[in-house]
Design a protein around this motif. Structure first.
Motif, mmCIF file in Angstrom:
data_model
loop_
_atom_site.group_PDB
_atom_site.id
_atom_site.type_symbol
_atom_site.label_atom_id
_atom_site.label_comp_id
_atom_site.label_asym_id
_atom_site.label_seq_id
_atom_site.Cartn_x
_atom_site.Cartn_y
_atom_site.Cartn_z
ATOM 1 N N THR A 5 -21.867 15.627 35.174
ATOM 2 C CA THR A 5 -22.808 15.744 34.065
ATOM 3 C C THR A 5 -22.109 16.413 32.891
ATOM 4 O OG1 THR A 5 -24.626 16.001 35.642
ATOM 5 C CG2 THR A 5 -25.073 16.644 33.363
ATOM 6 N N ARG A 6 -22.356 15.932 31.687
ATOM 7 C CA ARG A 6 -21.812 16.544 30.482
ATOM 8 C C ARG A 6 -22.954 17.152 29.688
ATOM 9 N NH1 ARG A 6 -18.405 16.578 33.235
ATOM 10 N NH2 ARG A 6 -16.524 15.374 33.310
ATOM 11 N N SER A 9 -14.636 21.459 31.112
ATOM 12 C CA SER A 9 -14.732 20.112 31.685
ATOM 13 C C SER A 9 -16.172 19.598 31.693
ATOM 14 C CB SER A 9 -14.146 20.092 33.100
ATOM 15 O OG SER A 9 -14.954 20.866 33.967
ATOM 16 N N ALA A 10 -17.148 20.497 31.636
ATOM 17 C CA ALA A 10 -18.556 20.086 31.689
ATOM 18 C C ALA A 10 -19.189 19.906 30.309
ATOM 19 C CB ALA A 10 -19.358 21.117 32.485
ATOM 20 N N SER A 66 -19.808 18.259 26.740
ATOM 21 C CA SER A 66 -19.630 16.947 26.126
ATOM 22 C C SER A 66 -18.745 17.075 24.888
ATOM 23 C CB SER A 66 -20.981 16.343 25.750
ATOM 24 O OG SER A 66 -21.585 17.102 24.718
ATOM 25 N N ASP A 67 -18.135 15.965 24.490
ATOM 26 C CA ASP A 67 -17.389 15.958 23.231
ATOM 27 C C ASP A 67 -18.379 16.254 22.118
ATOM 28 O OD1 ASP A 67 -15.054 15.337 24.543
ATOM 29 O OD2 ASP A 67 -15.283 13.181 24.261
#
Length: 183
Positions: free
Chosen positions: A45-46, A73-74, A76-77
């Motif tokens: 999940t992001r 890592s979690a 979102s961009d």
């Protein structure tokens, strides 16, 4: 989607209630140990916003760096990480006979940590994970190399905490508008 990592020792029931009341889709996770990865139920999940209130102010150096890697890592961009850090002045109000040593350590490294042994929290790199921590903005700029500060604000709940808003990126610098004059 929002992910909040909160201190299980503190009463954060209002965070859950507020999100539910406002219809904000959020995962409020009470952290009882140091994550090496996101919880299995959230793997992959992001998140658009990750919020850590009074977490990094209690973690050792290797522990907080591990937490930041997991959260990187979690996120979102274009997502936002909001964290609180304590400046050097926090040692004035944290009752410890080691205050002067910790202030000197903060002055020389930008980071100072007073461990508090809690066996069930374990260790990271052989060091206790939990205690009292101060982190300078200069330390953030030189050690949190996968992040960029996009803004900062005073924490009105705890005047000895500064809220940093970060995005993924490199080449961090302390914003020129550092209106809090924090080193």
């Amino acid at each position: 989607m929002i992910f909040a990592l909160i201190d299980a020792e503190k009463a954060h029931y209002p965070t859950k209630v507020l999100c539910r009341t406002l219809g904000v889709k959020a995962h409020v996770h009470e952290c009882e140990s140091v994550p090496k990865a996101m919880p299995e139920t959230l793997a992959g999940t992001r998140f658009d916003l990750i919020f850590l209130f009074s977490i990094l102010t209690h973690l050792s150096e290797p522990t907080h760096l591990q937490v930041l890697r997991v959260l990187h890592s979690a996120l979102s961009d274009g997502g936002l990480l909001a964290v609180t850090i304590r400046p050097r002045e926090a040692w004035e109000v944290l009752a410890t006979p080691e205050r002067e040593r910790l202030q000197r350590e903060h002055d020389s490294r930008g980071f100072a940590f007073l461990p508090i042994a809690i066996d069930e929290l374990g260790t990271v790199d052989g060091q206790p994970t939990f205690g009292e921590t101060t982190i300078s903005l200069q330390y953030v700029a030189t050690h949190w190399t996968d992040w960029q500060i996009v803004d900062m604000d005073l924490n009105l709940i705890d005047p000895y905490q500064l809220i940093l808003f970060l995005k993924k990126g490199s080449g961090m610098s302390i914003p020129k508008y550092n209106r809090y004059n924090c080193p």
